[in-house]
Design a protein around this motif. Structure first.
Motif: not given
Length: 127
Positions: A30, A32, A40, A52, A55-57, A59-60, A63, A71, A73
């Protein structure tokens, strides 16, 4: 490489296309900016789904399941004019770095989207 501007099929909703693209990826990179992270700082459990954060949640979650290998960033600063290079992204960490974010806030709308997309992929509930 999945990039929404080039890989999203015509007529497909962005969120579904992003989730499908991420689910078929092995690495998430990503890009950022402070502007992307600034919302946030105001998130609450009742906030609308922030893309945002979603997307990251997601991805986590992928993972943690071993579906994404890594990941990485990339943090970019504000656009600055360089006399030789033209407009470039400056130092992300200049003037204080990361925007202040809330602690462990779980945004219900993001959780709902995670449940929806992980379910579509047959991966069960968020961890």
């Amino acid at each position: 490489v999945w990039w929404d501007k080039r890989c999203l099929p015509a007529g497909q909703p962005w969120e579904q296309g992003f989730a499908d693209g991420l689910n078929s990826s092995t690495i998430f990179v990503p890009v950022l900016s402070k502007a992307a992270l600034a919302p946030c700082a105001k998130l609450t459990a009742a906030s609308a789904c922030d893309n945002v954060v979603f997307e990251h949640q997601l991805a986590l979650e992928l993972y943690l399941r071993g579906d994404l290998r890594a990941i990485f960033p990339v943090m970019v600063g504000e656009v600055e004019h360089n006399p030789t290079l033209g407009d470039i992204h400056g130092d992300f960490f200049k003037d204080g770095g990361m925007p202040a974010c809330q602690g462990d806030v779980v945004v219900a709308a993001v959780e709902g989207k995670l449940v929806e997309h992980l379910g579509r992929f047959g991966k069960g509930a968020p961890k």
